[in-house]
Design a protein around this motif. Structure first.
Motif, PDB file in Angstrom:
ATOM      1  N   LEU A  33       0.888  -1.360   0.114  1.00 26.98           N
ATOM      2  CA  LEU A  33      -0.118   0.000  -0.063  1.00 26.98           C
ATOM      3  C   LEU A  33       0.970   1.211   0.139  1.00 26.98           C
ATOM      4  O   LEU A  33       0.604   2.223  -0.647  1.00 26.98           O
ATOM      5  N   SER A  34       1.861   1.219   0.703  1.00 23.03           N
ATOM      6  CA  SER A  34       2.902   2.428   0.730  1.00 23.03           C
ATOM      7  C   SER A  34       3.452   2.640  -0.801  1.00 23.03           C
ATOM      8  O   SER A  34       3.839   3.771  -0.890  1.00 23.03           O
ATOM      9  N   SER A  35       3.738   1.370  -1.272  1.00 25.63           N
ATOM     10  CA  SER A  35       4.345   1.486  -2.568  1.00 25.63           C
ATOM     11  C   SER A  35       3.595   2.047  -3.479  1.00 25.63           C
ATOM     12  O   SER A  35       3.919   2.725  -4.487  1.00 25.63           O
ATOM     13  N   GLY A  36       2.180   2.083  -3.328  1.00 29.24           N
ATOM     14  CA  GLY A  36       1.269   2.547  -4.223  1.00 29.24           C
ATOM     15  C   GLY A  36       1.254   3.998  -4.095  1.00 29.24           C
ATOM     16  O   GLY A  36       1.026   4.948  -5.188  1.00 29.24           O
ATOM     17  N   VAL A  37       1.480   4.520  -2.928  1.00 28.73           N
ATOM     18  CA  VAL A  37       1.515   5.897  -2.787  1.00 28.73           C
ATOM     19  C   VAL A  37       2.881   6.520  -3.118  1.00 28.73           C
ATOM     20  O   VAL A  37       2.693   7.511  -4.031  1.00 28.73           O
ATOM     21  N   THR A  38       4.273   5.892  -3.175  1.00 31.51           N
ATOM     22  CA  THR A  38       5.439   6.417  -3.657  1.00 31.51           C
ATOM     23  C   THR A  38       5.342   6.541  -5.148  1.00 31.51           C
ATOM     24  O   THR A  38       6.132   7.449  -5.527  1.00 31.51           O
TER      25      THR A  38
ATOM     26  N   VAL B  41      11.041   0.931  -5.382  1.00 26.11           N
ATOM     27  CA  VAL B  41      11.970  -0.100  -5.522  1.00 26.11           C
ATOM     28  C   VAL B  41      12.549  -0.957  -4.229  1.00 26.11           C
ATOM     29  O   VAL B  41      12.155  -1.950  -4.075  1.00 26.11           O
ATOM     30  N   LEU B  42      12.711   0.032  -3.305  1.00 20.28           N
ATOM     31  CA  LEU B  42      13.019  -0.491  -1.877  1.00 20.28           C
ATOM     32  C   LEU B  42      11.857  -1.092  -1.437  1.00 20.28           C
ATOM     33  O   LEU B  42      11.939  -2.108  -0.808  1.00 20.28           O
ATOM     34  N   LEU B  43      10.620  -0.564  -1.523  1.00 21.60           N
ATOM     35  CA  LEU B  43       9.467  -1.351  -0.854  1.00 21.60           C
ATOM     36  C   LEU B  43       9.259  -2.367  -1.673  1.00 21.60           C
ATOM     37  O   LEU B  43       8.908  -3.465  -0.958  1.00 21.60           O
ATOM     38  N   GLY B  44       9.688  -2.603  -2.929  1.00 18.75           N
ATOM     39  CA  GLY B  44       9.224  -3.924  -3.631  1.00 18.75           C
ATOM     40  C   GLY B  44      10.069  -4.992  -3.127  1.00 18.75           C
ATOM     41  O   GLY B  44       9.896  -5.906  -2.952  1.00 18.75           O
ATOM     42  N   THR B  45      11.476  -4.495  -3.170  1.00 28.22           N
ATOM     43  CA  THR B  45      12.402  -5.454  -2.607  1.00 28.22           C
ATOM     44  C   THR B  45      12.315  -6.100  -1.356  1.00 28.22           C
ATOM     45  O   THR B  45      12.552  -7.142  -0.806  1.00 28.22           O
ATOM     46  N   SER B  46      11.675  -5.052  -0.433  1.00 23.43           N
ATOM     47  CA  SER B  46      11.305  -5.460   0.923  1.00 23.43           C
ATOM     48  C   SER B  46      10.075  -6.446   1.023  1.00 23.43           C
ATOM     49  O   SER B  46      10.001  -7.262   1.910  1.00 23.43           O
ATOM     50  N   PHE B  47       9.104  -6.165   0.204  1.00 20.70           N
ATOM     51  CA  PHE B  47       8.041  -7.256   0.111  1.00 20.70           C
ATOM     52  C   PHE B  47       8.464  -8.592  -0.114  1.00 20.70           C
ATOM     53  O   PHE B  47       8.171  -9.703   0.370  1.00 20.70           O
TER      54      PHE B  47
ATOM     55  N   GLY C 118       7.625  -6.396 -11.484  1.00 22.77           N
ATOM     56  CA  GLY C 118       7.577  -5.310 -11.350  1.00 22.77           C
ATOM     57  C   GLY C 118       8.643  -4.410 -10.884  1.00 22.77           C
ATOM     58  O   GLY C 118       8.787  -3.229 -11.199  1.00 22.77           O
ATOM     59  N   THR C 119       9.084  -4.994  -9.763  1.00 26.11           N
ATOM     60  CA  THR C 119      10.348  -4.321  -9.283  1.00 26.11           C
ATOM     61  C   THR C 119      11.613  -3.995  -9.978  1.00 26.11           C
ATOM     62  O   THR C 119      12.124  -2.947 -10.122  1.00 26.11           O
ATOM     63  N   ILE C 120      11.757  -4.921 -11.008  1.00 33.03           N
ATOM     64  CA  ILE C 120      12.786  -4.815 -12.044  1.00 33.03           C
ATOM     65  C   ILE C 120      12.522  -3.817 -12.950  1.00 33.03           C
ATOM     66  O   ILE C 120      13.117  -2.857 -13.135  1.00 33.03           O
ATOM     67  N   ILE C 121      11.298  -3.705 -13.414  1.00 33.21           N
ATOM     68  CA  ILE C 121      10.666  -2.918 -14.365  1.00 33.21           C
ATOM     69  C   ILE C 121      10.880  -1.420 -13.783  1.00 33.21           C
ATOM     70  O   ILE C 121      11.457  -0.557 -14.434  1.00 33.21           O
ATOM     71  N   LEU C 122      10.635  -1.203 -12.567  1.00 36.20           N
ATOM     72  CA  LEU C 122      10.605  -0.056 -11.810  1.00 36.20           C
ATOM     73  C   LEU C 122      12.078   0.462 -11.749  1.00 36.20           C
ATOM     74  O   LEU C 122      12.435   1.487 -11.733  1.00 36.20           O
ATOM     75  N   ALA C 123      12.953  -0.386 -11.293  1.00 36.14           N
ATOM     76  CA  ALA C 123      14.504  -0.093 -11.180  1.00 36.14           C
ATOM     77  C   ALA C 123      14.907   0.335 -12.445  1.00 36.14           C
ATOM     78  O   ALA C 123      15.731   1.273 -12.631  1.00 36.14           O
ATOM     79  N   VAL C 124      14.666  -0.234 -13.691  1.00 38.53           N
ATOM     80  CA  VAL C 124      15.062   0.191 -14.973  1.00 38.53           C
ATOM     81  C   VAL C 124      14.561   1.336 -15.411  1.00 38.53           C
ATOM     82  O   VAL C 124      15.134   2.516 -15.448  1.00 38.53           O
ATOM     83  N   VAL C 125      13.125   1.681 -14.936  1.00 35.64           N
ATOM     84  CA  VAL C 125      12.758   2.911 -15.117  1.00 35.64           C
ATOM     85  C   VAL C 125      13.550   3.966 -14.085  1.00 35.64           C
ATOM     86  O   VAL C 125      13.744   5.223 -14.721  1.00 35.64           O
ATOM     87  N   TRP C 126      13.706   3.932 -13.099  1.00 33.06           N
ATOM     88  CA  TRP C 126      14.534   4.646 -11.944  1.00 33.06           C
ATOM     89  C   TRP C 126      15.806   4.929 -12.605  1.00 33.06           C
ATOM     90  O   TRP C 126      16.345   6.008 -12.642  1.00 33.06           O
ATOM     91  N   LEU C 127      16.714   3.995 -13.187  1.00 33.54           N
ATOM     92  CA  LEU C 127      17.922   4.069 -14.046  1.00 33.54           C
ATOM     93  C   LEU C 127      17.975   5.138 -15.097  1.00 33.54           C
ATOM     94  O   LEU C 127      18.567   6.051 -15.286  1.00 33.54           O
ATOM     95  N   ARG C 128      16.608   4.990 -15.630  1.00 31.26           N
ATOM     96  CA  ARG C 128      16.585   5.855 -16.869  1.00 31.26           C
ATOM     97  C   ARG C 128      16.107   7.371 -16.430  1.00 31.26           C
ATOM     98  O   ARG C 128      16.670   8.132 -17.283  1.00 31.26           O
ATOM     99  N   VAL C 129      15.634   7.488 -15.468  1.00 33.40           N
ATOM    100  CA  VAL C 129      15.384   8.756 -14.810  1.00 33.40           C
ATOM    101  C   VAL C 129      16.783   9.540 -14.446  1.00 33.40           C
ATOM    102  O   VAL C 129      16.863  10.710 -14.978  1.00 33.40           O
ATOM    103  N   LEU C 130      17.581   8.743 -13.912  1.00 34.73           N
ATOM    104  CA  LEU C 130      18.772   9.231 -13.459  1.00 34.73           C
ATOM    105  C   LEU C 130      19.580   9.673 -14.731  1.00 34.73           C
ATOM    106  O   LEU C 130      20.406  10.638 -14.630  1.00 34.73           O
ATOM    107  N   LYS C 131      19.225   8.859 -15.729  1.00 29.21           N
ATOM    108  CA  LYS C 131      20.088   9.407 -17.079  1.00 29.21           C
ATOM    109  C   LYS C 131      19.318  10.462 -17.897  1.00 29.21           C
ATOM    110  O   LYS C 131      19.943  10.963 -18.812  1.00 29.21           O
TER     111      LYS C 131
END
Length: 284
Positions: free
Chosen positions: A159-164, A188-194, A236-249
């Protein structure tokens, strides 16, 4: 020019990536068959297939990203992408609907009907009870998973990850790159924690509750539903991690960011499925 109707739909050049993917899947299938039958070559084939598949995914999606950055995708392409992602999520809805149907059939119809038969028609000492029904091959008693423990923690996490992820989307739309990156990283951290807590939950179920996939209908449906959902959380966590890396670029802007939206749609779908799992698998 801006405002000019789009008359051309971008069609990429012929690609060899599908052939590479087919080779990867062949190696995975052959490796799995060999490994199950105890052939020594099976493990090597599995590693080879997984390596080729990873190479294909990086290469193919890399081509798509480069096409997007080159401005090849416009209104018609974006429209097609949205329909494609929508139908993909619909297929996933049907996928889980089938497994929820199994759960409801077993609990509401199958187990009670079996309880109406005389025990001699089935096997001695049969108990038609949910979740602790007995069955052939069950040599020791098992316990059901408690709802107010790790499952409740994982519910709060998702639920928290949906907010973030929504917080990150707002940042993208409003041009706040730091908010976008922070929200995605938190998701991504919340997905990994799950995933960590689910692995912990499985270890607790097997070693302390003696709950396995062979523990009657409850054990089978429990691991089937939660296991497939865990696989979707991992994806989903892997996809979001890739999107995050793209955001950093520096990728994405408020006008063009479908890759982010597709990842967010998928993540919200994963959240909704977990809420249903929490209610019907753990709570009721």
């Amino acid at each position: 020019m801006q405002g000019t109707p789009q008359t051309h739909y971008f069609v990429p050049n012929p690609s060899y990536w599908p052939i590479v993917g087919a080779v990867a899947l062949f190696c995975l299938g052959l490796g799995a068959a060999l490994a199950v039958n105890g052939v020594a070559l099976g493990g090597g084939m599995l590693v080879t297939g997984a390596s080729i598949l990873a190479y294909m995914l990086f290469g193919w999606f890399g081509d798509v990203i480069r096409e997007s950055l080159a401005g090849r995708y416009h209104g018609k392409e974006d429209h097609s992408f949205r329909w494609g992602m929508g139908w993909f999520i619909f297929s996933e809805v049907m996928f889980f609907a089938a497994f929820f149907g199994v759960l409801f059939y077993v609990r509401v119809i199958s187990v009670p009907e079996l309880g109406d038969f005389e025990h001699k028609l089935l096997y001695p000492d049969f108990e038609a009870a949910w979740p602790l029904s007995t069955g052939p091959g069950i040599t020791e008693r098992y316990e059901a998973m408690s709802v107010w423990g790790l499952p409740a923690i994982n519910t709060l996490i998702l639920l928290s990850s949906g907010v973030t992820v929504t917080f990150a989307h707002w940042g993208l739309v409003k041009g706040r790159r730091s908010q976008l990156a922070a929200g995605l990283f938190a998701t991504v951290l919340l997905g990994t924690s799950f995933l960590f807590f689910q692995a912990w939950e499985y270890a607790h179920a097997v070693h302390e509750l003696k709950l396995t996939s062979a523990s009657g209908a409850y054990g089978m449906t429990f691991y089937m539903l939660t296991g497939f959902h865990g696989m979707h959380v991992l994806l989903g966590t892997i996809i979001l991690a890739v999107v995050w890396l793209r955001v950093l670029k520096g990728h994405f802007n408020p006008e063009h960011h479908f890759a982010f939206e597709a990842a967010a749609w998928y993540w919200h779908f994963v959240d909704v499925v977990w809420l249903l799992l929490f209610v019907f698998v753990y709570w009721l």
